[in-house]
Write a protein that holds these residues in place. Sequence first.
Motif, PDB file in Angstrom:
ATOM      1  N   ALA A   1       0.618  -1.257  -0.041  1.00 38.00           N
ATOM      2  CA  ALA A   1       0.036  -0.044  -0.080  1.00 38.00           C
ATOM      3  C   ALA A   1       0.896   1.410  -0.099  1.00 38.00           C
ATOM      4  O   ALA A   1       0.658   2.273  -0.633  1.00 38.00           O
ATOM      5  N   GLU A   2       1.916   1.506   0.845  1.00 36.06           N
ATOM      6  CA  GLU A   2       2.604   2.269   0.839  1.00 36.06           C
ATOM      7  C   GLU A   2       3.703   2.606  -0.224  1.00 36.06           C
ATOM      8  O   GLU A   2       3.920   3.824  -0.799  1.00 36.06           O
ATOM      9  N   CYS A   3       3.959   1.335  -1.012  1.00 37.45           N
ATOM     10  CA  CYS A   3       4.651   1.551  -2.176  1.00 37.45           C
ATOM     11  C   CYS A   3       3.873   2.279  -3.501  1.00 37.45           C
ATOM     12  O   CYS A   3       4.312   3.201  -4.014  1.00 37.45           O
ATOM     13  N   PHE A   4       2.580   1.788  -3.490  1.00 34.93           N
ATOM     14  CA  PHE A   4       1.874   2.288  -4.596  1.00 34.93           C
ATOM     15  C   PHE A   4       0.744   3.185  -4.318  1.00 34.93           C
ATOM     16  O   PHE A   4       0.263   3.770  -5.245  1.00 34.93           O
ATOM     17  N   ALA A   5       0.510   3.528  -3.052  1.00 40.50           N
ATOM     18  CA  ALA A   5      -0.405   4.578  -2.901  1.00 40.50           C
ATOM     19  C   ALA A   5       0.159   5.752  -2.211  1.00 40.50           C
ATOM     20  O   ALA A   5      -0.454   6.325  -1.070  1.00 40.50           O
ATOM     21  N   ARG A   6       1.329   5.796  -2.056  1.00 38.90           N
ATOM     22  CA  ARG A   6       2.283   6.703  -1.214  1.00 38.90           C
ATOM     23  C   ARG A   6       1.845   8.265  -1.806  1.00 38.90           C
ATOM     24  O   ARG A   6       1.910   9.203  -0.895  1.00 38.90           O
ATOM     25  N   GLY A   7       1.231   8.677  -2.920  1.00 39.28           N
ATOM     26  CA  GLY A   7       0.780   9.747  -3.393  1.00 39.28           C
ATOM     27  C   GLY A   7      -0.320  10.408  -2.086  1.00 39.28           C
ATOM     28  O   GLY A   7      -0.098  11.821  -1.871  1.00 39.28           O
ATOM     29  N   PHE A   8      -1.054   9.593  -1.913  1.00 34.90           N
ATOM     30  CA  PHE A   8      -1.764   9.959  -0.759  1.00 34.90           C
ATOM     31  C   PHE A   8      -1.544  10.287   0.392  1.00 34.90           C
ATOM     32  O   PHE A   8      -1.886  11.020   1.225  1.00 34.90           O
ATOM     33  N   ASP A   9      -0.506   9.517   0.906  1.00 30.60           N
ATOM     34  CA  ASP A   9       0.607   9.894   2.094  1.00 30.60           C
ATOM     35  C   ASP A   9       1.392  11.084   2.179  1.00 30.60           C
ATOM     36  O   ASP A   9       1.532  11.663   3.106  1.00 30.60           O
ATOM     37  N   THR A  10       1.571  11.701   0.915  1.00 26.86           N
ATOM     38  CA  THR A  10       2.400  12.825   0.617  1.00 26.86           C
ATOM     39  C   THR A  10       1.309  13.856   0.107  1.00 26.86           C
ATOM     40  O   THR A  10       1.826  14.934  -0.474  1.00 26.86           O
ATOM     41  N   PHE A  11      -0.011  13.772   0.350  1.00 24.74           N
ATOM     42  CA  PHE A  11      -1.064  14.609  -0.321  1.00 24.74           C
ATOM     43  C   PHE A  11      -0.856  16.115   0.155  1.00 24.74           C
ATOM     44  O   PHE A  11      -1.128  16.922  -0.599  1.00 24.74           O
ATOM     45  N   ALA A  12      -0.448  16.139   1.155  1.00 21.46           N
ATOM     46  CA  ALA A  12      -0.572  17.697   2.188  1.00 21.46           C
ATOM     47  C   ALA A  12       0.558  18.356   1.131  1.00 21.46           C
ATOM     48  O   ALA A  12       0.145  19.585   1.056  1.00 21.46           O
ATOM     49  N   SER A  13       1.704  17.877   0.862  1.00 19.68           N
ATOM     50  CA  SER A  13       2.546  18.672  -0.076  1.00 19.68           C
ATOM     51  C   SER A  13       1.975  18.843  -1.443  1.00 19.68           C
ATOM     52  O   SER A  13       2.638  20.071  -1.933  1.00 19.68           O
TER      53      SER A  13
ATOM     54  N   VAL B   1      -4.646  -9.342   0.290  1.00 21.61           N
ATOM     55  CA  VAL B   1      -5.195  -8.407  -0.622  1.00 21.61           C
ATOM     56  C   VAL B   1      -5.900  -7.453  -0.128  1.00 21.61           C
ATOM     57  O   VAL B   1      -5.904  -6.141  -0.275  1.00 21.61           O
ATOM     58  N   VAL B   2      -6.822  -7.810   0.784  1.00 22.06           N
ATOM     59  CA  VAL B   2      -7.606  -6.840   1.557  1.00 22.06           C
ATOM     60  C   VAL B   2      -6.754  -6.073   2.427  1.00 22.06           C
ATOM     61  O   VAL B   2      -7.430  -4.872   2.390  1.00 22.06           O
ATOM     62  N   GLY B   3      -5.971  -6.494   2.993  1.00 21.92           N
ATOM     63  CA  GLY B   3      -4.951  -5.566   3.919  1.00 21.92           C
ATOM     64  C   GLY B   3      -4.368  -4.369   2.963  1.00 21.92           C
ATOM     65  O   GLY B   3      -4.318  -3.326   3.507  1.00 21.92           O
ATOM     66  N   VAL B   4      -4.107  -4.591   1.806  1.00 17.97           N
ATOM     67  CA  VAL B   4      -3.548  -3.663   0.757  1.00 17.97           C
ATOM     68  C   VAL B   4      -4.606  -2.425   0.785  1.00 17.97           C
ATOM     69  O   VAL B   4      -4.345  -1.351   0.765  1.00 17.97           O
ATOM     70  N   VAL B   5      -5.810  -3.014   0.418  1.00 16.14           N
ATOM     71  CA  VAL B   5      -6.937  -1.942   0.294  1.00 16.14           C
ATOM     72  C   VAL B   5      -7.435  -1.277   1.432  1.00 16.14           C
ATOM     73  O   VAL B   5      -7.506  -0.050   1.464  1.00 16.14           O
ATOM     74  N   VAL B   6      -7.353  -1.865   2.735  1.00 20.35           N
ATOM     75  CA  VAL B   6      -7.741  -1.151   4.010  1.00 20.35           C
ATOM     76  C   VAL B   6      -6.518  -0.105   4.095  1.00 20.35           C
ATOM     77  O   VAL B   6      -7.077   0.993   4.406  1.00 20.35           O
ATOM     78  N   PHE B   7      -5.040  -0.348   4.071  1.00 14.62           N
ATOM     79  CA  PHE B   7      -4.188   0.351   4.174  1.00 14.62           C
ATOM     80  C   PHE B   7      -4.152   1.555   3.219  1.00 14.62           C
ATOM     81  O   PHE B   7      -4.103   2.588   3.601  1.00 14.62           O
ATOM     82  N   THR B   8      -4.340   1.388   1.963  1.00 20.63           N
ATOM     83  CA  THR B   8      -4.814   2.385   1.093  1.00 20.63           C
ATOM     84  C   THR B   8      -5.949   3.194   1.467  1.00 20.63           C
ATOM     85  O   THR B   8      -5.787   4.454   1.139  1.00 20.63           O
ATOM     86  N   CYS B   9      -7.043   2.765   1.678  1.00 25.13           N
ATOM     87  CA  CYS B   9      -7.967   3.631   2.230  1.00 25.13           C
ATOM     88  C   CYS B   9      -7.690   4.472   3.387  1.00 25.13           C
ATOM     89  O   CYS B   9      -8.118   5.645   3.457  1.00 25.13           O
ATOM     90  N   LEU B  10      -6.974   3.966   4.199  1.00 22.37           N
ATOM     91  CA  LEU B  10      -6.530   4.831   5.414  1.00 22.37           C
ATOM     92  C   LEU B  10      -5.683   5.936   4.786  1.00 22.37           C
ATOM     93  O   LEU B  10      -5.762   6.995   5.281  1.00 22.37           O
ATOM     94  N   PHE B  11      -5.000   5.765   3.686  1.00 21.31           N
ATOM     95  CA  PHE B  11      -4.076   6.841   3.123  1.00 21.31           C
ATOM     96  C   PHE B  11      -4.941   7.862   2.462  1.00 21.31           C
ATOM     97  O   PHE B  11      -4.876   9.107   2.545  1.00 21.31           O
ATOM     98  N   VAL B  12      -5.929   7.246   1.788  1.00 22.99           N
ATOM     99  CA  VAL B  12      -7.026   8.116   1.205  1.00 22.99           C
ATOM    100  C   VAL B  12      -7.697   8.984   2.210  1.00 22.99           C
ATOM    101  O   VAL B  12      -8.174  10.489   1.965  1.00 22.99           O
ATOM    102  N   VAL B  13      -7.915   8.479   3.435  1.00 13.78           N
ATOM    103  CA  VAL B  13      -8.721   9.327   4.369  1.00 13.78           C
ATOM    104  C   VAL B  13      -7.738  10.381   5.094  1.00 13.78           C
ATOM    105  O   VAL B  13      -8.140  11.439   5.246  1.00 13.78           O
ATOM    106  N   TYR B  14      -6.355   9.961   5.075  1.00 15.08           N
ATOM    107  CA  TYR B  14      -5.565  11.029   5.376  1.00 15.08           C
ATOM    108  C   TYR B  14      -5.485  12.043   4.389  1.00 15.08           C
ATOM    109  O   TYR B  14      -5.536  13.387   4.838  1.00 15.08           O
ATOM    110  N   ALA B  15      -5.655  11.758   3.126  1.00 18.42           N
ATOM    111  CA  ALA B  15      -5.264  12.852   2.065  1.00 18.42           C
ATOM    112  C   ALA B  15      -6.740  13.692   2.121  1.00 18.42           C
ATOM    113  O   ALA B  15      -6.869  14.953   1.960  1.00 18.42           O
ATOM    114  N   ALA B  16      -7.963  12.921   2.402  1.00 23.33           N
ATOM    115  CA  ALA B  16      -9.063  13.657   2.218  1.00 23.33           C
ATOM    116  C   ALA B  16      -9.242  14.753   3.507  1.00 23.33           C
ATOM    117  O   ALA B  16      -9.706  16.061   3.136  1.00 23.33           O
TER     118      ALA B  16
END
Length: 262
Positions: free
Chosen positions: A76-88, A153-168
Amino acid sequence: MKDAFRLYGKYFSIHLRSQMEYKASFLMMTLGQFLVSFSALLTIRFMFLRFYEVDGFTYPEVLLCFAVVLMAFALAECFARGFDTFASMLGNGMFDRILVRPRGLVFQVIATKIELSRLGRLLQAILVFCIALPESGVSWTADKILTLVLMVVVGVVVFTCLFVVYAALCFFTTEGLEIMNIFTDGGREFGMYPFSIYGKEVLRFFTYCVPLALFQYYPLLYMTGRSQNRFYMFVPLFGLLFVLPAVLLWQIGLRHYKSTGS
């Protein structure tokens, strides 16, 4: 859809070439990610040198738990990192440029940041699996293998969703909220052990609020033979429902977005 995969492949190629321009730096960062996770693995090992089991779970079973969460988080961090750095992106005006491009916003945010050095954590998760799978005592039938795949697989989705929530949330605060690290990096750390060891209240929270336990704890009960209820095999699929509030919060934040003027 085919065009989207082709375009993402081009983005991936750009990020790969960019990060491989400085091979020594890339290798050291990857090694650093490996060692950071390795220190967490050592804490588990040292604890089991003193205690034979934790809440009834043996060392190989805890390693399974650790490997599932680490692999899901690393991907999730490798491929959804854009949401984790969304503030920048909001602060430097990059998101304004994204808004005027003829592609989906989520796709562009994902494609703007691919951290391949995070694969150092993935490598460690694979090594832990190599240790835990034969030692866990699990009879690896087709249903147990499917359970393990669903967990990751679902773990990747859940962590990605957490990054999306962070970005939102960044739409309302501009700056990132550090409290979200409790559920992203903290979720990875908590997930080193079955969530039941933290008490019933914590288990309920990570079941109904932030569904980390849905892909970590309940399917682990079935996989290790602690429960014969096949329902636990498919419990990770309920974690996919977390996509709905994550997308809803993203849409609400997007409607309230105002440019920083950068």
